[in-house]
Design a protein around this motif. Structure first.
Motif, PDB file in Angstrom:
ATOM      1  N   ILE A 157       4.576  69.471  28.182  1.00  0.00           N
ATOM      2  CA  ILE A 157       4.918  69.337  26.413  1.00  0.00           C
ATOM      3  C   ILE A 157       6.235  69.560  26.400  1.00  0.00           C
ATOM      4  O   ILE A 157       6.919  68.778  25.513  1.00  0.00           O
ATOM      5  CB  ILE A 157       4.209  70.589  25.890  1.00  0.00           C
ATOM      6  CG1 ILE A 157       2.602  70.312  26.121  1.00  0.00           C
ATOM      7  CG2 ILE A 157       4.309  70.773  24.552  1.00  0.00           C
ATOM      8  CD1 ILE A 157       1.908  71.604  25.538  1.00  0.00           C
ATOM      9  N   VAL A 158       7.087  70.475  27.169  1.00  0.00           N
ATOM     10  CA  VAL A 158       8.591  70.736  26.961  1.00  0.00           C
ATOM     11  C   VAL A 158       9.110  69.330  27.300  1.00  0.00           C
ATOM     12  O   VAL A 158      10.382  68.782  26.576  1.00  0.00           O
ATOM     13  CB  VAL A 158       9.103  71.709  28.016  1.00  0.00           C
ATOM     14  CG1 VAL A 158      10.667  71.805  27.815  1.00  0.00           C
ATOM     15  CG2 VAL A 158       8.493  73.160  27.528  1.00  0.00           C
ATOM     16  N   LEU A 213      12.055  64.191  25.642  1.00  0.00           N
ATOM     17  CA  LEU A 213      12.125  62.673  25.319  1.00  0.00           C
ATOM     18  C   LEU A 213      11.883  62.323  24.110  1.00  0.00           C
ATOM     19  O   LEU A 213      12.613  61.411  23.488  1.00  0.00           O
ATOM     20  CB  LEU A 213      10.891  62.435  26.228  1.00  0.00           C
ATOM     21  CG  LEU A 213      11.225  62.190  27.861  1.00  0.00           C
ATOM     22  CD1 LEU A 213       9.806  61.753  28.275  1.00  0.00           C
ATOM     23  CD2 LEU A 213      12.316  61.658  28.110  1.00  0.00           C
ATOM     24  N   MET A 214      11.150  63.235  23.002  1.00  0.00           N
ATOM     25  CA  MET A 214      11.027  62.964  21.692  1.00  0.00           C
ATOM     26  C   MET A 214      12.603  63.058  21.003  1.00  0.00           C
ATOM     27  O   MET A 214      13.144  62.581  20.143  1.00  0.00           O
ATOM     28  CB  MET A 214      10.215  63.704  20.967  1.00  0.00           C
ATOM     29  CG  MET A 214       8.711  63.281  21.494  1.00  0.00           C
ATOM     30  SD  MET A 214       7.509  64.314  20.695  1.00  0.00           S
ATOM     31  CE  MET A 214       7.348  63.612  19.059  1.00  0.00           C
ATOM     32  N   GLY A 215      13.350  64.016  21.701  1.00  0.00           N
ATOM     33  CA  GLY A 215      14.808  64.258  21.087  1.00  0.00           C
ATOM     34  C   GLY A 215      15.405  63.186  21.295  1.00  0.00           C
ATOM     35  O   GLY A 215      16.432  62.962  20.437  1.00  0.00           O
ATOM     36  N   ILE A 216      15.379  62.734  22.474  1.00  0.00           N
ATOM     37  CA  ILE A 216      16.395  61.242  22.614  1.00  0.00           C
ATOM     38  C   ILE A 216      16.066  60.215  21.819  1.00  0.00           C
ATOM     39  O   ILE A 216      16.814  59.504  21.524  1.00  0.00           O
ATOM     40  CB  ILE A 216      16.011  61.065  24.346  1.00  0.00           C
ATOM     41  CG1 ILE A 216      16.622  62.068  25.290  1.00  0.00           C
ATOM     42  CG2 ILE A 216      16.610  59.595  24.428  1.00  0.00           C
ATOM     43  CD1 ILE A 216      16.389  61.884  26.715  1.00  0.00           C
ATOM     44  N   ASN A 217      14.619  60.169  21.717  1.00  0.00           N
ATOM     45  CA  ASN A 217      14.062  59.023  20.748  1.00  0.00           C
ATOM     46  C   ASN A 217      14.702  59.373  19.285  1.00  0.00           C
ATOM     47  O   ASN A 217      14.969  58.437  18.638  1.00  0.00           O
ATOM     48  CB  ASN A 217      12.454  59.119  20.792  1.00  0.00           C
ATOM     49  CG  ASN A 217      12.398  58.138  19.681  1.00  0.00           C
ATOM     50  OD1 ASN A 217      12.161  56.789  20.130  1.00  0.00           O
ATOM     51  ND2 ASN A 217      11.443  58.333  18.712  1.00  0.00           N
ATOM     52  N   ASN A 218      14.749  60.446  18.739  1.00  0.00           N
ATOM     53  CA  ASN A 218      15.266  61.010  17.508  1.00  0.00           C
ATOM     54  C   ASN A 218      16.930  60.555  17.390  1.00  0.00           C
ATOM     55  O   ASN A 218      17.305  60.056  16.526  1.00  0.00           O
ATOM     56  CB  ASN A 218      15.283  62.424  17.397  1.00  0.00           C
ATOM     57  CG  ASN A 218      13.814  62.920  17.199  1.00  0.00           C
ATOM     58  OD1 ASN A 218      12.946  62.105  16.690  1.00  0.00           O
ATOM     59  ND2 ASN A 218      13.472  64.315  17.202  1.00  0.00           N
ATOM     60  N   GLY A 271      17.763  73.078  22.092  1.00  0.00           N
ATOM     61  CA  GLY A 271      16.557  73.093  21.253  1.00  0.00           C
ATOM     62  C   GLY A 271      16.694  72.009  20.029  1.00  0.00           C
ATOM     63  O   GLY A 271      15.780  71.671  19.623  1.00  0.00           O
ATOM     64  N   PHE A 272      18.054  71.788  19.445  1.00  0.00           N
ATOM     65  CA  PHE A 272      18.210  70.837  18.471  1.00  0.00           C
ATOM     66  C   PHE A 272      17.491  69.552  18.651  1.00  0.00           C
ATOM     67  O   PHE A 272      17.310  68.951  17.731  1.00  0.00           O
ATOM     68  CB  PHE A 272      19.669  70.952  18.243  1.00  0.00           C
ATOM     69  CG  PHE A 272      20.630  70.173  19.021  1.00  0.00           C
ATOM     70  CD1 PHE A 272      20.913  68.755  18.667  1.00  0.00           C
ATOM     71  CD2 PHE A 272      21.023  70.520  20.129  1.00  0.00           C
ATOM     72  CE1 PHE A 272      21.735  67.779  19.441  1.00  0.00           C
ATOM     73  CE2 PHE A 272      21.789  70.138  20.897  1.00  0.00           C
ATOM     74  CZ  PHE A 272      21.981  68.381  20.892  1.00  0.00           C
ATOM     75  N   LEU A 273      17.653  69.252  19.998  1.00  0.00           N
ATOM     76  CA  LEU A 273      16.879  67.961  20.232  1.00  0.00           C
ATOM     77  C   LEU A 273      15.623  67.504  19.818  1.00  0.00           C
ATOM     78  O   LEU A 273      15.169  66.526  19.576  1.00  0.00           O
ATOM     79  CB  LEU A 273      17.152  67.557  21.946  1.00  0.00           C
ATOM     80  CG  LEU A 273      18.731  67.498  22.493  1.00  0.00           C
ATOM     81  CD1 LEU A 273      18.600  67.249  23.809  1.00  0.00           C
ATOM     82  CD2 LEU A 273      19.097  65.969  21.708  1.00  0.00           C
ATOM     83  N   ILE A 303      10.565  55.156  25.442  1.00  0.00           N
ATOM     84  CA  ILE A 303      10.894  56.496  25.444  1.00  0.00           C
ATOM     85  C   ILE A 303       9.805  57.118  24.681  1.00  0.00           C
ATOM     86  O   ILE A 303       9.437  58.199  24.921  1.00  0.00           O
ATOM     87  CB  ILE A 303      12.382  56.792  25.009  1.00  0.00           C
ATOM     88  CG1 ILE A 303      13.183  56.080  25.953  1.00  0.00           C
ATOM     89  CG2 ILE A 303      12.528  58.345  24.850  1.00  0.00           C
ATOM     90  CD1 ILE A 303      14.567  56.305  25.590  1.00  0.00           C
ATOM     91  N   ASN A 304       9.505  56.604  23.295  1.00  0.00           N
ATOM     92  CA  ASN A 304       8.781  57.231  22.442  1.00  0.00           C
ATOM     93  C   ASN A 304       7.117  57.101  22.898  1.00  0.00           C
ATOM     94  O   ASN A 304       6.488  58.140  22.766  1.00  0.00           O
ATOM     95  CB  ASN A 304       8.933  56.390  21.073  1.00  0.00           C
ATOM     96  CG  ASN A 304       7.882  57.065  19.987  1.00  0.00           C
ATOM     97  OD1 ASN A 304       8.286  58.371  19.771  1.00  0.00           O
ATOM     98  ND2 ASN A 304       7.109  56.539  19.313  1.00  0.00           N
TER      99      ASN A 304
END
Length: 464
Positions: A121-122, A127-132, A429-431, A159-160
């Motif tokens: 999950i982490v 990876l969702m942060g990179i996509n963001n 965590g901001f990612l 990535i998403n």
């Protein structure tokens, strides 16, 4: 680097001697004991040992913080000196459960189920942060990176997809872990979880907007063909039922027929029960829990954030923080984001800031060194060394940390900060925060860096 045998001997003596050890194992940073009588532990003597960074008791286990790398050598020396024999984490869990009350057992069960799937999950969160970063407008340019550089669009899409896999098939992960915990076959747990998100079922995320919900007609009984994507409760309860049915059948069916009969009967029976009763009932309960949590934060976001931000670290001490992981996942599944996890990330940073401040308060060189290393660890999401090794030892540091965390929690709750996933609960965590909420989250980060740090130094100097 070898471990001092005398220091390991002192640890054994401080926890009540080898006769007080029912079982022992270790994790990445800690020795974990199931003790006969925790009352025999001399904590003051234990924490005066150079090798020991802190100690605490949780979920029936007494844990001694040693540090990454060193803990493995310390454990091997402990086994040699006590002759207790190496134990698995499962052995220690079973030995420690004797001392737990029903509530502690329930919390521990949830922890045993969710902790093994946390890395997946982490990872998805990061990876969702990179996509963001690639798809969020206004981060690097006025438009998103993929709009400015279209050649990155497909990379962002891949990535998403990779990031979303853990959440799309979350019931499969929970089914595997839950069946392991309940004593059933993990493979059947995976099949059960994937069955609940089968493509032939109406996707749970489209349930509310569906014009017509497809149904099965079972002898006149209308059963909705609905999947449980992103849901936690349906697969948890279904896994418990599946494990019990499987165990029941294995005890009564001859070994020569078990492969032919046990799995098909267990899955068929549990599948019917899941779609007819467990799924609809727990789906409604899960939605009610989600609605209640949202209602509280909508009605009084300042108070909700203040309480959760301030109480998260004390919940860590009791081990009850693991129950909120299920709530986070339920919020993500139902609403597409959680407003609880961002406060967890800030709470961890607050503990790191208070620990770092102790560098300027303490005189003891060992403790000064511990305050720095544990602060770095907390800033990267692992708070045990800071929490148990430094801040709880000096209560004003702990109180300063939860004060800063409470204020930051109240602020980001008012601002409606959310995360689409769970990530690393520290500075990175901001990612895992929605890019539109970064500004408010960074202000929250500033609060938990500055307030705990200054409060700890001021109170520490006053006490001196």
């Amino acid at each position: 680097m070898a471990v001092d045998k005398k220091q390991v001997s002192k640890i054994i003596e401080a926890i009540g001697g080898k006769e007080n050890i029912a079982a022992a194992t270790h994790c990445v940073t800690r020795l974990r004991f199931a003790l006969v009588d925790e009352g025999k532990v001399d904590k003051e003597k234990l924490e005066s040992i150079d090798l020991v960074k802190g100690s605490f008791s949780t979920s029936g286990q007494f844990q001694v913080v040693i540090g990454q790398g060193t803990v493995d050598k310390a454990y091997q020396e402990l086994v040699k000196q006590t002759g207790i024999g190496e134990a698995s984490k499962e052995d220690v869990k079973k030995a420690s459960e004797q001392h737990l009350n029903p509530l502690q057992r329930a919390v521990k069960t949830l922890a045993d189920i969710f902790i093994p799937i946390l890395p997946a999950i982490v990872t998805a969160g990061l990876l969702m942060g990179i996509n963001n970063l690639l798809t969020g407008p206004g981060i690097f340019f006025e438009k998103s990176v993929v709009e400015v550089y279209p050649q990155w669009a497909d990379i962002a899409s891949i990535i998403n997809l990779i990031a979303n896999t853990a959440f799309t098939f979350l019931p499969g992960l929970i089914g595997w872990s839950a069946m392991t915990r309940f004593g059933g076959s993990p493979l059947l747990g995976i099949v059960l979880g994937l069955m609940l998100v089968h493509p032939d079922l109406l996707n749970a995320w489209g349930y509310g907007s569906a014009e017509k919900v497809p149904t099965w007609n079972i002898f006149g009984l209308e059963v909705e063909k609905v999947g449980y994507q992103g849901q936690v409760l349906p697969v948890l309860i279904a896994s418990y039922v599946l494990a019990k049915v499987e165990i029941f059948l294995r005890k009564r069916i001859s070994d020569s027929f078990q492969m032919l009969l046990v799995a098909p009967i267990a899955l068929l029976a549990t599948g019917f029960i899941s779609f007819v009763a467990i799924g609809p009932i727990t789906f409604a309960i899960g939605n009610a829990i989600t609605d209640a949590v949202i209602a509280v934060f909508n009605f009084a976001p300042f108070l909700g954030g203040l309480l959760y931000g301030g109480l998260y670290a004390p919940l860590v001490i009791t081990g009850m923080h693991h129950t909120f992981l299920a709530v986070d996942l339920q919020l993500i599944g139902n609403t597409g984001g959680t407003f609880l996890w961002p406060m967890v990330a800030l709470s961890n940073i607050a503990q790191g800031s208070a620990a770092l401040a102790m560098l300027f308060v303490l005189k003891d060189e060992k403790l000064k060194s511990l305050s720095v290393t544990s602060a770095v660890s907390a800033y990267l999401g692992v708070t045990e060394p800071a929490l148990f090794g430094v801040n709880l030892r000096y209560r004003y540091a702990f109180i300063s940390a939860i004060t800063g965390s409470a204020l930051a929690g109240a602020f980001i709750s008012i601002q409606g900060v959310k995360a689409p996933s769970i990530g690393v609960g520290g500075l990175p965590g901001f990612l895992s925060i929605f890019p539109a909420n970064w500004g408010a989250f960074f202000i929250g980060m500033a609060i938990v860096i500055i307030i705990p740090f200054l409060l700890t130094i001021v109170v520490g100097k006053m006490k001196k």
